[in-house]
Design a protein around this motif. Structure first.
Motif, short mmCIF file in Angstrom:
data_model
loop_
_atom_site.label_atom_id
_atom_site.label_comp_id
_atom_site.label_asym_id
_atom_site.label_seq_id
_atom_site.Cartn_x
_atom_site.Cartn_y
_atom_site.Cartn_z
N ILE A 76 5.57 -7.57 -11.92
CA ILE A 76 6.79 -6.84 -11.54
C ILE A 76 6.45 -5.40 -11.22
O ILE A 76 6.94 -4.83 -10.24
CB ILE A 76 7.85 -6.94 -12.65
CG1 ILE A 76 8.41 -8.37 -12.71
CG2 ILE A 76 8.98 -5.94 -12.43
CD1 ILE A 76 9.28 -8.64 -13.93
N GLY A 77 5.60 -4.79 -12.04
CA GLY A 77 5.20 -3.40 -11.80
C GLY A 77 4.50 -3.22 -10.47
O GLY A 77 4.78 -2.29 -9.70
N ILE A 78 3.58 -4.11 -10.18
CA ILE A 78 2.84 -4.03 -8.92
C ILE A 78 3.77 -4.30 -7.74
O ILE A 78 3.76 -3.58 -6.75
CB ILE A 78 1.65 -5.01 -8.93
CG1 ILE A 78 0.60 -4.54 -9.94
CG2 ILE A 78 1.04 -5.16 -7.54
CD1 ILE A 78 -0.47 -5.56 -10.24
N ALA A 79 4.58 -5.35 -7.86
CA ALA A 79 5.49 -5.72 -6.76
C ALA A 79 6.51 -4.63 -6.49
O ALA A 79 6.90 -4.40 -5.34
CB ALA A 79 6.18 -7.04 -7.08
N SER A 80 6.94 -3.91 -7.52
CA SER A 80 7.92 -2.83 -7.35
C SER A 80 7.38 -1.71 -6.47
O SER A 80 8.15 -1.02 -5.80
CB SER A 80 8.32 -2.25 -8.71
OG SER A 80 9.00 -3.23 -9.46
N GLY A 81 6.09 -1.54 -6.44
CA GLY A 81 5.47 -0.53 -5.59
C GLY A 81 5.63 -0.83 -4.10
O GLY A 81 5.42 0.04 -3.27
N PHE A 82 6.03 -2.05 -3.77
CA PHE A 82 6.19 -2.44 -2.37
C PHE A 82 7.64 -2.30 -1.88
O PHE A 82 7.91 -2.56 -0.71
CB PHE A 82 5.73 -3.88 -2.16
CG PHE A 82 4.25 -4.05 -2.30
CD1 PHE A 82 3.41 -3.72 -1.25
CD2 PHE A 82 3.68 -4.52 -3.47
CE1 PHE A 82 2.03 -3.86 -1.37
CE2 PHE A 82 2.32 -4.68 -3.60
CZ PHE A 82 1.48 -4.34 -2.55
N ILE A 83 8.55 -1.93 -2.77
CA ILE A 83 9.96 -1.78 -2.36
C ILE A 83 10.05 -0.72 -1.27
O ILE A 83 9.51 0.37 -1.39
CB ILE A 83 10.86 -1.44 -3.56
CG1 ILE A 83 10.89 -2.61 -4.54
CG2 ILE A 83 12.27 -1.08 -3.10
CD1 ILE A 83 11.65 -2.35 -5.83
N GLY A 84 10.72 -1.08 -0.18
CA GLY A 84 10.88 -0.18 0.96
C GLY A 84 9.76 -0.27 1.97
O GLY A 84 9.81 0.34 3.02
N LYS A 85 8.73 -1.04 1.69
CA LYS A 85 7.59 -1.19 2.59
C LYS A 85 7.70 -2.49 3.38
O LYS A 85 8.29 -3.46 2.93
CB LYS A 85 6.29 -1.15 1.82
CG LYS A 85 6.09 0.16 1.09
CD LYS A 85 4.69 0.30 0.62
CE LYS A 85 4.58 1.57 -0.20
NZ LYS A 85 3.81 2.58 0.40
N THR A 86 7.11 -2.48 4.55
CA THR A 86 7.06 -3.68 5.38
C THR A 86 5.81 -4.46 5.02
O THR A 86 4.71 -3.90 5.02
CB THR A 86 7.04 -3.31 6.88
OG1 THR A 86 8.20 -2.55 7.17
CG2 THR A 86 7.01 -4.55 7.75
N ILE A 87 6.00 -5.73 4.69
CA ILE A 87 4.86 -6.57 4.33
C ILE A 87 4.78 -7.77 5.27
O ILE A 87 5.76 -8.15 5.90
CB ILE A 87 4.92 -7.05 2.87
CG1 ILE A 87 6.10 -7.99 2.64
CG2 ILE A 87 4.94 -5.88 1.90
CD1 ILE A 87 6.01 -8.77 1.34
N THR A 88 3.60 -8.34 5.32
CA THR A 88 3.38 -9.60 6.02
C THR A 88 3.18 -10.66 4.94
O THR A 88 2.48 -10.43 3.96
CB THR A 88 2.14 -9.53 6.92
OG1 THR A 88 2.31 -8.45 7.85
CG2 THR A 88 1.92 -10.82 7.68
N TYR A 89 3.83 -11.81 5.12
CA TYR A 89 3.75 -12.88 4.14
C TYR A 89 3.77 -14.23 4.85
O TYR A 89 4.14 -14.33 6.02
CB TYR A 89 4.89 -12.79 3.13
CG TYR A 89 6.27 -12.85 3.75
CD1 TYR A 89 6.96 -14.06 3.82
CD2 TYR A 89 6.89 -11.71 4.27
CE1 TYR A 89 8.23 -14.11 4.40
CE2 TYR A 89 8.15 -11.77 4.83
CZ TYR A 89 8.81 -12.98 4.90
OH TYR A 89 10.06 -13.03 5.47
N SER A 90 3.33 -15.26 4.13
CA SER A 90 3.35 -16.62 4.69
C SER A 90 4.54 -17.38 4.12
O SER A 90 5.15 -16.95 3.14
CB SER A 90 2.05 -17.34 4.35
OG SER A 90 1.94 -17.53 2.95
N ASP A 91 4.82 -18.55 4.70
CA ASP A 91 5.89 -19.38 4.16
C ASP A 91 5.38 -20.12 2.92
O ASP A 91 4.23 -19.96 2.52
CB ASP A 91 6.45 -20.33 5.22
CG ASP A 91 5.41 -21.31 5.75
OD1 ASP A 91 4.32 -21.42 5.16
OD2 ASP A 91 5.70 -21.97 6.75
N GLU A 92 6.21 -20.94 2.32
CA GLU A 92 5.85 -21.65 1.08
C GLU A 92 4.64 -22.56 1.24
O GLU A 92 3.92 -22.82 0.29
CB GLU A 92 7.05 -22.45 0.56
CG GLU A 92 8.19 -21.60 0.07
CD GLU A 92 7.80 -20.68 -1.07
OE1 GLU A 92 7.09 -21.12 -2.00
OE2 GLU A 92 8.20 -19.50 -1.03
#
Length: 162
Positions: A76-92
């Protein structure tokens, strides 16, 4: 008459059922031919072993749950650092690449951590990369090198007249 294997019988006996059997045996023993002391001590040793095994199982379960909670907090701590940022991700299925702005972070019912993108949950295990962003504010450009460190550069130049 049904037969029960020793393995399944051992897994069904609890502390309460052991004590019930033990006290029943003591209550109905023949007073003229009492139980042998070595047999009595053997049963007490079995009970002690059962109790210690039960306590160890509870302790290990507590440790596992602490490890899980610690891992979730880290994620959660690490993921919170990405709030407001544009990320690239894959589907399930791990196929296809999508981009979106991280709006928040969510702890799912199954204990996994997800990004919230466009109101939908995206597992952090599907994360591929964070995109570098730049924002301009009154002649200054803030750049993100992708490592979480931003710097501000003054893009304005002052013209002097003679």
């Amino acid at each position: 008459m049904s037969t029960t294997s020793t393995t399944s019988l051992g897994s069904e006996i609890t502390t309460d059922s052991f004590l019930t059997l033990f006290t029943t045996q003591m209550r109905y023993q023949d007073p003229l031919d009492p139980q042998d002391n070595s047999e009595f001590l053997s049963q007490l040793a079995q009970f002690t072993t059962l109790e210690q095994t039960s306590q160890q199982t509870e302790y290990l379960a507590d440790l596992a749950s602490l490890d899980t909670a610690s891992l979730q907090l880290d994620q959660i701590g690490i993921a919170s650092g990405f709030i407001g940022k544009t990320i690239t991700y894959s589907d399930e299925n791990g196929e296809g690449e999508y981009t979106g702005v991280v709006e928040g972070v969510k702890l799912e019912e199954d204990g996994t951590v997800s990004f919230v993108i466009d109101g939908e949950s995206v597992s952090i295990s599907n994360f591929i990369q964070v995109e570098s962003t730049a924002a301009t504010v009154e002649g200054e450009t803030e750049t993100d090198s992708g490592d979480g460190i931003s710097s501000v550069v003054d893009d304005t130049t002052e013209e002097t007249t003679n």
